[in-house]
Design a protein around this motif. Sequence first.
Motif, PDB file in Angstrom:
ATOM      1  N   SER A  71       0.836  -1.206   0.000  1.00  0.00           N
ATOM      2  CA  SER A  71       0.000   0.000   0.000  1.00  0.00           C
ATOM      3  C   SER A  71       0.868   1.252   0.000  1.00  0.00           C
ATOM      4  CB  SER A  71      -0.945  -0.002   1.210  1.00  0.00           C
ATOM      5  OG  SER A  71      -0.234   0.116   2.428  1.00  0.00           O
ATOM      6  N   TRP A  72       1.961   1.214   0.752  1.00  0.00           N
ATOM      7  CA  TRP A  72       2.890   2.350   0.790  1.00  0.00           C
ATOM      8  C   TRP A  72       3.498   2.587  -0.592  1.00  0.00           C
ATOM      9  CZ3 TRP A  72       8.575   1.502   1.402  1.00  0.00           C
ATOM     10  CH2 TRP A  72       9.277   2.720   1.359  1.00  0.00           C
ATOM     11  N   ILE A 101       0.953   4.080  -3.120  1.00  0.00           N
ATOM     12  CA  ILE A 101       0.755   5.524  -2.928  1.00  0.00           C
ATOM     13  C   ILE A 101       1.980   6.293  -3.400  1.00  0.00           C
ATOM     14  CG2 ILE A 101       0.378   7.342  -1.207  1.00  0.00           C
ATOM     15  CD1 ILE A 101      -1.177   5.213   0.437  1.00  0.00           C
ATOM     16  N   LYS A 140       0.572   8.385  -6.597  1.00  0.00           N
ATOM     17  CA  LYS A 140      -0.196   9.316  -5.762  1.00  0.00           C
ATOM     18  C   LYS A 140      -0.973  10.364  -6.563  1.00  0.00           C
ATOM     19  CE  LYS A 140       3.844  12.195  -4.650  1.00  0.00           C
ATOM     20  NZ  LYS A 140       4.679  12.670  -3.508  1.00  0.00           N
ATOM     21  N   LEU A 145      -3.552  12.423  -0.085  1.00  0.00           N
ATOM     22  CA  LEU A 145      -3.381  11.967   1.298  1.00  0.00           C
ATOM     23  C   LEU A 145      -4.520  11.061   1.754  1.00  0.00           C
ATOM     24  CD1 LEU A 145      -2.071  15.275   2.927  1.00  0.00           C
ATOM     25  CD2 LEU A 145      -0.746  13.206   2.437  1.00  0.00           C
ATOM     26  N   CYS A 195      -5.603   8.610   0.374  1.00  0.00           N
ATOM     27  CA  CYS A 195      -5.258   7.221   0.044  1.00  0.00           C
ATOM     28  C   CYS A 195      -4.585   6.505   1.204  1.00  0.00           C
ATOM     29  CB  CYS A 195      -4.380   7.171  -1.200  1.00  0.00           C
ATOM     30  SG  CYS A 195      -5.227   7.753  -2.680  1.00  0.00           S
ATOM     31  N   TRP A 196      -3.997   7.254   2.162  1.00  0.00           N
ATOM     32  CA  TRP A 196      -3.434   6.610   3.356  1.00  0.00           C
ATOM     33  C   TRP A 196      -4.537   5.943   4.168  1.00  0.00           C
ATOM     34  CZ3 TRP A 196       1.430   5.483   3.561  1.00  0.00           C
ATOM     35  CH2 TRP A 196       2.366   6.293   2.900  1.00  0.00           C
ATOM     36  N   TYR A 197      -5.755   6.442   4.025  1.00  0.00           N
ATOM     37  CA  TYR A 197      -6.910   5.763   4.611  1.00  0.00           C
ATOM     38  C   TYR A 197      -7.437   4.697   3.653  1.00  0.00           C
ATOM     39  CZ  TYR A 197     -11.728   4.836   5.976  1.00  0.00           C
ATOM     40  OH  TYR A 197     -12.897   4.199   6.308  1.00  0.00           O
ATOM     41  N   ASN A 238      -5.295   1.565   3.239  1.00  0.00           N
ATOM     42  CA  ASN A 238      -4.721   0.979   4.457  1.00  0.00           C
ATOM     43  C   ASN A 238      -5.273  -0.431   4.677  1.00  0.00           C
ATOM     44  OD1 ASN A 238      -4.610   0.397   7.484  1.00  0.00           O
ATOM     45  ND2 ASN A 238      -3.356   2.237   7.330  1.00  0.00           N
ATOM     46  N   VAL A 276      -4.978  12.005   8.539  1.00  0.00           N
ATOM     47  CA  VAL A 276      -4.804  12.311   7.118  1.00  0.00           C
ATOM     48  C   VAL A 276      -4.837  13.820   6.869  1.00  0.00           C
ATOM     49  CG1 VAL A 276      -6.042  12.234   4.907  1.00  0.00           C
ATOM     50  CG2 VAL A 276      -5.617  10.120   6.159  1.00  0.00           C
ATOM     51  N   LYS A 298       2.041  11.053  10.586  1.00  0.00           N
ATOM     52  CA  LYS A 298       2.155   9.662  10.178  1.00  0.00           C
ATOM     53  C   LYS A 298       2.011   8.675  11.347  1.00  0.00           C
ATOM     54  CE  LYS A 298       2.764   9.819   5.707  1.00  0.00           C
ATOM     55  NZ  LYS A 298       2.247  11.171   5.520  1.00  0.00           N
ATOM     56  N   VAL A 336      -0.733   6.122  10.965  1.00  0.00           N
ATOM     57  CA  VAL A 336      -0.419   5.064   9.997  1.00  0.00           C
ATOM     58  C   VAL A 336       0.452   4.000  10.667  1.00  0.00           C
ATOM     59  CG1 VAL A 336       0.652   4.516   7.777  1.00  0.00           C
ATOM     60  CG2 VAL A 336      -0.570   6.688   8.073  1.00  0.00           C
TER      61      VAL A 336
END
Length: 447
Positions: free
Chosen positions: A52-53, A56, A60, A195, A197-199, A202, A392, A397, A400
Amino acid sequence: MPRRLTTYLQLHKLPLLFALFSLVFYYTLAYQLERTDYFKLFTLFAALFFFSWKLIQFEKWNFRFLLVSGVLFRLVFIPIEPHLSQDFYRFIWDGELVVNFINPYLETPNALMENLGLPIANAQELYQGMGSLSAKHYSSYPPLHQLFFALAAMLGGKSILGSIMVMRAFTILADLGIFYFGRKLLKNLNKSPHLICWYFLNPLVIVELTGNLHFEGIMLFFLVWALYLLSQNKWQLAGVVMACSISVKLVPILFLPLFLKYFGLKKSLPFYLIIGGISLLLFLPFYDPAFLTNYSKTVGLWFSNFEFNAGIYNLAKKIAISMDEKSWDFIKDYGKIVPYITLATAILLTFLRNNRDLLKLISSMMWLLTLYYMISTTVHPWYIISVLLLGVFNSVKYPVIWTGMIVLSYFAYSQVDNKENLLLLSLEYTVVIGFIVYEVVAQLHKK
């Protein structure tokens, strides 16, 4: 093969490979994982966090790619029963009660099962599946939550799997709503829209919300929608939507004091009245003289009876036991002070921070919720997803990191008696707290 497609594959070769591997690993989690196989679970999560990291990092600005990937990862879980959580049995049980005009706040499953004529589809299987702990308590889920349960029961065709698939559709739609309003809110706050997308990507969000059917995502959808409306200065409608968020999960009640400074006294009062009025209307169909007693008693159990993946509480308990205090007495006493500490923190954040700015308001929400979960006796993995989403918008971070480290708490599932490993929990909270300190210090240096 068309030239355009060939070019696309060459340009996105690694991200496509990461997405494909992720699909395989989500499939393995959903269909080929035993709850007790902790090593396999941990390694799958670790790989999925890495993928996932990288997705992104590489894509991104390619929102369509990330959106489609996130949806596909969720669709993997559609036709399978959750195996990391049994809560869905109680969800369907409550939904069947509501459909049959039985108030879930007035009778426990144990009491209802004594009625041989109970008009609930799959009653015996649902009763056994929810477990003895859930069966002896009244429902703790707010009224809008119950509405989604009822819809799942109605649309599920009297099938447990059918109801599960309906609830999965709700959680996926909620996450799509979070993606939509989250991007728009980030733009309004002058933040990069990627940002969100960090949610959205995840693994904890995908596994616990879509996979295990926890409704934090639906609560957060209403919360993010309300915050977006505030960014548009549509505060009356924001109050209505905020009430809906509270009526799915009670957690956003914690944030209400923070709005006092954001609006000022004159505007905050009608805002609170809107939230209170809508909430009362939603609870009204379930009202009974015994309702408040039963509901408050059930909710209170989370403060003073249960413990799981606790941070500061475990440290405090260890000190208390070394002083010859019984652990049962300690959790009772400790549970009584948690609401007061949380309320005191909310008051301090209300009056000591400049919450007139929406970004500062969201930051205060994040820190309040962080402290609440740090001192709570029960912190299930899906609870942290709320901190993740608020983080987010604050460009931090540590949430996360927390969603990754909290996977260590799943070790308890591999034990026959669900016994926790305090060494793993210590590692989780040491890393998370250490990262919080690092980020706070780094922000202070910037100023």
